[in-house]
Design an enzyme around this catalytic site. Structure first.
Site, PDB file in Angstrom:
ATOM      1  N   THR A  34       0.858  -1.194   0.000  1.00  0.00           N
ATOM      2  CA  THR A  34       0.000   0.000   0.000  1.00  0.00           C
ATOM      3  C   THR A  34       0.892   1.243   0.000  1.00  0.00           C
ATOM      4  OG1 THR A  34      -0.028   0.318   2.398  1.00  0.00           O
ATOM      5  CG2 THR A  34      -1.632  -1.263   1.484  1.00  0.00           C
ATOM      6  N   ALA A  80       0.404  -6.547   9.221  1.00  0.00           N
ATOM      7  CA  ALA A  80      -0.227  -5.777   8.144  1.00  0.00           C
ATOM      8  C   ALA A  80      -1.451  -5.058   8.679  1.00  0.00           C
ATOM      9  CB  ALA A  80      -0.629  -6.707   7.001  1.00  0.00           C
ATOM     10  N   THR A  98      -9.242  -3.676   6.178  1.00  0.00           N
ATOM     11  CA  THR A  98      -7.950  -4.356   6.349  1.00  0.00           C
ATOM     12  C   THR A  98      -7.780  -4.861   7.780  1.00  0.00           C
ATOM     13  OG1 THR A  98      -6.749  -3.322   4.552  1.00  0.00           O
ATOM     14  CG2 THR A  98      -5.446  -3.915   6.472  1.00  0.00           C
ATOM     15  N   THR A 130      -1.812  -2.512  19.356  1.00  0.00           N
ATOM     16  CA  THR A 130      -1.386  -1.222  19.891  1.00  0.00           C
ATOM     17  C   THR A 130      -1.943  -0.979  21.288  1.00  0.00           C
ATOM     18  OG1 THR A 130      -1.721   1.144  19.577  1.00  0.00           O
ATOM     19  CG2 THR A 130      -3.346  -0.264  18.593  1.00  0.00           C
ATOM     20  N   ASP A 131      -1.274  -0.106  22.044  1.00  0.00           N
ATOM     21  CA  ASP A 131      -1.810   0.287  23.362  1.00  0.00           C
ATOM     22  C   ASP A 131      -3.028   1.206  23.209  1.00  0.00           C
ATOM     23  OD1 ASP A 131      -0.482   2.573  22.463  1.00  0.00           O
ATOM     24  OD2 ASP A 131       0.704   2.875  24.279  1.00  0.00           O
ATOM     25  N   GLU A 132      -3.256   1.698  21.975  1.00  0.00           N
ATOM     26  CA  GLU A 132      -4.373   2.631  21.786  1.00  0.00           C
ATOM     27  C   GLU A 132      -5.728   1.963  22.009  1.00  0.00           C
ATOM     28  OE1 GLU A 132      -3.984   5.289  18.420  1.00  0.00           O
ATOM     29  OE2 GLU A 132      -1.832   4.992  18.369  1.00  0.00           O
ATOM     30  N   TYR A 155      -9.123   4.088  13.981  1.00  0.00           N
ATOM     31  CA  TYR A 155      -7.951   3.194  13.947  1.00  0.00           C
ATOM     32  C   TYR A 155      -7.945   2.271  15.160  1.00  0.00           C
ATOM     33  CZ  TYR A 155      -3.164   1.676  14.923  1.00  0.00           C
ATOM     34  OH  TYR A 155      -2.059   0.922  15.253  1.00  0.00           O
ATOM     35  N   SER A 156      -8.010   2.848  16.365  1.00  0.00           N
ATOM     36  CA  SER A 156      -7.875   1.995  17.556  1.00  0.00           C
ATOM     37  C   SER A 156      -9.079   1.060  17.710  1.00  0.00           C
ATOM     38  CB  SER A 156      -7.639   2.828  18.822  1.00  0.00           C
ATOM     39  OG  SER A 156      -8.645   3.783  19.022  1.00  0.00           O
ATOM     40  N   LYS A 159      -8.388  -1.867  15.479  1.00  0.00           N
ATOM     41  CA  LYS A 159      -7.378  -2.751  16.067  1.00  0.00           C
ATOM     42  C   LYS A 159      -7.981  -3.527  17.245  1.00  0.00           C
ATOM     43  CE  LYS A 159      -3.609  -3.221  15.165  1.00  0.00           C
ATOM     44  NZ  LYS A 159      -2.886  -4.074  14.185  1.00  0.00           N
ATOM     45  N   PRO A 210       4.848  21.215  13.299  1.00  0.00           N
ATOM     46  CA  PRO A 210       3.476  21.271  13.813  1.00  0.00           C
ATOM     47  C   PRO A 210       3.276  20.449  15.078  1.00  0.00           C
ATOM     48  CG  PRO A 210       3.604  19.782  11.934  1.00  0.00           C
ATOM     49  CD  PRO A 210       4.982  20.323  12.125  1.00  0.00           C
ATOM     50  N   GLY A 288     -10.696  14.118  19.254  1.00  0.00           N
ATOM     51  CA  GLY A 288     -10.632  12.943  20.146  1.00  0.00           C
ATOM     52  C   GLY A 288      -9.211  12.541  20.494  1.00  0.00           C
TER      53      GLY A 288
HETATM   54  P1  NAD Z   1       2.886   0.640   8.479  1.00  0.00           P
HETATM   55  O1  NAD Z   1       1.696   1.420   8.032  1.00  0.00           O
HETATM   56  O2  NAD Z   1       4.244   1.262   8.375  1.00  0.00           O
HETATM   57  O3  NAD Z   1       2.981  -0.728   7.652  1.00  0.00           O
HETATM   58  C1  NAD Z   1       1.852  -1.518   7.407  1.00  0.00           C
HETATM   59  C2  NAD Z   1       2.210  -2.484   6.281  1.00  0.00           C
HETATM   60  O4  NAD Z   1       1.069  -3.318   6.070  1.00  0.00           O
HETATM   61  C3  NAD Z   1       2.517  -1.785   4.949  1.00  0.00           C
HETATM   62  O5  NAD Z   1       3.694  -2.306   4.395  1.00  0.00           O
HETATM   63  C4  NAD Z   1       1.310  -2.115   4.091  1.00  0.00           C
HETATM   64  O6  NAD Z   1       1.609  -2.226   2.704  1.00  0.00           O
HETATM   65  C5  NAD Z   1       0.849  -3.436   4.676  1.00  0.00           C
HETATM   66  N1  NAD Z   1      -0.582  -3.657   4.444  1.00  0.00           N
HETATM   67  C6  NAD Z   1      -1.590  -2.781   4.674  1.00  0.00           C
HETATM   68  N2  NAD Z   1      -2.755  -3.323   4.301  1.00  0.00           N
HETATM   69  C7  NAD Z   1      -2.484  -4.566   3.851  1.00  0.00           C
HETATM   70  C8  NAD Z   1      -3.283  -5.631   3.355  1.00  0.00           C
HETATM   71  N3  NAD Z   1      -4.615  -5.496   3.210  1.00  0.00           N
HETATM   72  N4  NAD Z   1      -2.680  -6.787   3.011  1.00  0.00           N
HETATM   73  C9  NAD Z   1      -1.325  -6.928   3.146  1.00  0.00           C
HETATM   74  N5  NAD Z   1      -0.525  -5.951   3.576  1.00  0.00           N
HETATM   75  C10 NAD Z   1      -1.095  -4.793   3.932  1.00  0.00           C
HETATM   76  O7  NAD Z   1       2.549   0.196   9.960  1.00  0.00           O
HETATM   77  P2  NAD Z   1       3.536   0.001  11.210  1.00  0.00           P
HETATM   78  O8  NAD Z   1       3.679   1.305  11.883  1.00  0.00           O
HETATM   79  O9  NAD Z   1       4.716  -0.748  10.781  1.00  0.00           O
HETATM   80  O10 NAD Z   1       2.624  -0.907  12.138  1.00  0.00           O
HETATM   81  C11 NAD Z   1       2.655  -2.324  12.023  1.00  0.00           C
HETATM   82  C12 NAD Z   1       1.676  -2.931  13.001  1.00  0.00           C
HETATM   83  O11 NAD Z   1       2.019  -2.526  14.327  1.00  0.00           O
HETATM   84  C13 NAD Z   1       0.232  -2.495  12.765  1.00  0.00           C
HETATM   85  O12 NAD Z   1      -0.596  -3.596  12.993  1.00  0.00           O
HETATM   86  C14 NAD Z   1       0.000  -1.421  13.816  1.00  0.00           C
HETATM   87  O13 NAD Z   1      -1.343  -1.383  14.202  1.00  0.00           O
HETATM   88  C15 NAD Z   1       0.887  -1.917  14.940  1.00  0.00           C
HETATM   89  N6  NAD Z   1       1.398  -0.856  15.832  1.00  0.00           N
HETATM   90  C16 NAD Z   1       2.086   0.213  15.333  1.00  0.00           C
HETATM   91  C17 NAD Z   1       2.589   1.166  16.225  1.00  0.00           C
HETATM   92  C18 NAD Z   1       3.405   2.338  15.736  1.00  0.00           C
HETATM   93  O14 NAD Z   1       3.817   3.168  16.563  1.00  0.00           O
HETATM   94  N7  NAD Z   1       3.721   2.450  14.453  1.00  0.00           N
HETATM   95  C19 NAD Z   1       2.350   1.047  17.582  1.00  0.00           C
HETATM   96  C20 NAD Z   1       1.626  -0.041  18.046  1.00  0.00           C
HETATM   97  C21 NAD Z   1       1.170  -0.995  17.166  1.00  0.00           C
END
Ligand code: NAD
Length: 347
Positions: A34, A80, A98, A130-132, A155-156, A159, A210, A288
């Site tokens: 994506t 993902a 997703t 996530t902790d959210e 989002y949260s 999740k 910002p 929010g």
């Molecule tokens: P990101 O947005 O950088 O990466 C998400 C990846 O998932 C991308 O490479 C995207 O192409 C792929 N993707 C999205 N939809 C898809 C689909 N339908 N099929 C296959 N692939 C798909 O996200 P991130 O920051 O690396 O987060 C990864 C995970 O960790 C997520 O589940 C997120 O909820 C969780 N998370 C992130 C954070 C943070 O601070 N970034 C904190 C807590 C939890």
């Protein structure tokens, strides 16, 4: 282990892929590529004999069935997701598709393969969350694994729904799952729409930095390499059916964080005059906007012996060094749709 990592071309997934390949695991990276994905994130392991990339969507059941049949994994680490809160405010639909339907599809494909393979005991479905999902804290307290869910953004909420599905597939069908809920990550390869890269890149470009609202919102910052290490610990040694909270033990308000980043930049790439902090600008708050997140990491520390290796100051210095050294990487992503725009205020 033979690992399937979903979302392995994203920010955290790619850190998991890089570490796992380096550690000698056999890794299949499944990603739909994506707007948030970048295959350069895994360039350093792309030619490794223990690495394979598969482009597919987790919502595509036939593709997920083929994936499990072809690779017969010891574990799947599911990262993902659509991950940007501001985008979820403007367009929640893809988050529902997703994060909820996609996770459901993946669970069903995993269950069908696992049952067909004779329910191997060692198999793990590791869901990364996530902790959210726990909502917003006041000035005191921390999220534990038994804190009631109280998500407050699209989002949260998406999740949280996916976490519930994963638990239900364990309770109802016996699928051997583990879950992790972690705090805000930062570090190399962070997509340039998230707070820390935005601040570094705007600072270097002489643009406004910002800060949403008054900058008092507190997050518990976790260096992405530490998170990847925790995830590989949990997938190998976490107890089936259990969740683990992963935090950085580094609570900072957004304003404190940005001022720290400015001080690091002042030292590493001084401006002709003044400080990068002069560019700080307060902007309309996120609707929010959760006030505070904080993780109680006692369970993962006591059961699995994991704790973060860096303080936020150390991790931010490493992150600034990385962005200074990797300009072609972030320049290429700045042209992607929505990057550099203020999102999430249409509501
Ligand atoms: P990101 O947005 O950088 O990466 C998400 C990846 O998932 C991308 O490479 C995207 O192409 C792929 N993707 C999205 N939809 C898809 C689909 N339908 N099929 C296959 N692939 C798909 O996200 P991130 O920051 O690396 O987060 C990864 C995970 O960790 C997520 O589940 C997120 O909820 C969780 N998370 C992130 C954070 C943070 O601070 N970034 C904190 C807590 C939890």
């Amino acid at each position: 282990m033979k690992l399937i990592v979903t979302g392995g071309a994203g920010f955290i997934g790619s850190a998991v892929v890089r570490q796992a390949v380096r550690a000698g695991h056999e890794v299949v990276n499944l990603d739909a590529l994506t707007y948030a994905a970048c295959l350069d994130n895994v360039a350093e392991v792309a030619d490794a004999p223990n690495y394979t990339f598969v482009e597919a969507d987790i919502r595509d059941r036939a593709a997920m069935d083929r994936l499990f049949a072809a690779h017969a994994p010891d574990a799947i680490m599911h990262l993902a997701a659509e991950s940007h809160v501001d985008r979820s405010i403007d367009g929640p639909g893809t988050f529902i598709d997703t994060n909820i339907t996609g996770t459901y599809t993946l669970l069903e494909a995993a269950r069908a393969w696992w049952v067909g393979a004779g329910r191997p005991e060692g198999f793990r479905f590791h869901h990364i969350s996530t902790d959210e999902v726990f909502g917003s804290l006041g000035q005191t307290g921390q999220f534990t694994e038994v804190t009631p869910y109280d998500p407050r953004s699209p989002y949260s909420a998406s999740k949280a729904a996916s976490d519930h599905l994963v638990r239900a597939w364990h309770e109802t069908y016996g699928l051997p799952v583990v879950l992790t809920n972690c705090s805000n990550n930062y570090g190399p390869y962070h997509f340039p729409e998230k707070l820390i890269p935005v601040i570094i890149l705007n600072a270097l470009a002489g643009k406004a930095l910002p800060i949403y609202g008054d900058g008092s919102n507190i997050r518990d910052w976790l260096y992405v390499e530490d998170h990847a290490d925790a995830l590989l610990t949990v997938v190998q040694r976490g107890q089936v059916g259990r969740s683990y909270n992963i935090g950085g033990e580094n609570e900072r308000s957004n304003l404190e964080l940005v001022k720290t980043l400015c001080a690091i930049l002042d030292e590493k790439r001084p401006k002709a005059s003044g400080s990068y902090a002069d560019q700080i600008t307060f902007v309309t708050d996120r609707p929010g906007h959760d006030a505070r997140y904080a993780i109680d990491p006692t369970r993962i520390r006591e059961e699995l012996g994991w704790r973060p290796s860096v303080t936020v100051e150390q991790g931010l210095a490493l992150t600034v060094d990385w962005y200074l050294a990797n300009e072609p990487w972030w320049r290429a992503l700045q042209d992607r749709k929505g990057v550099g725009e203020r999102l999430g205020v249409k509501a």
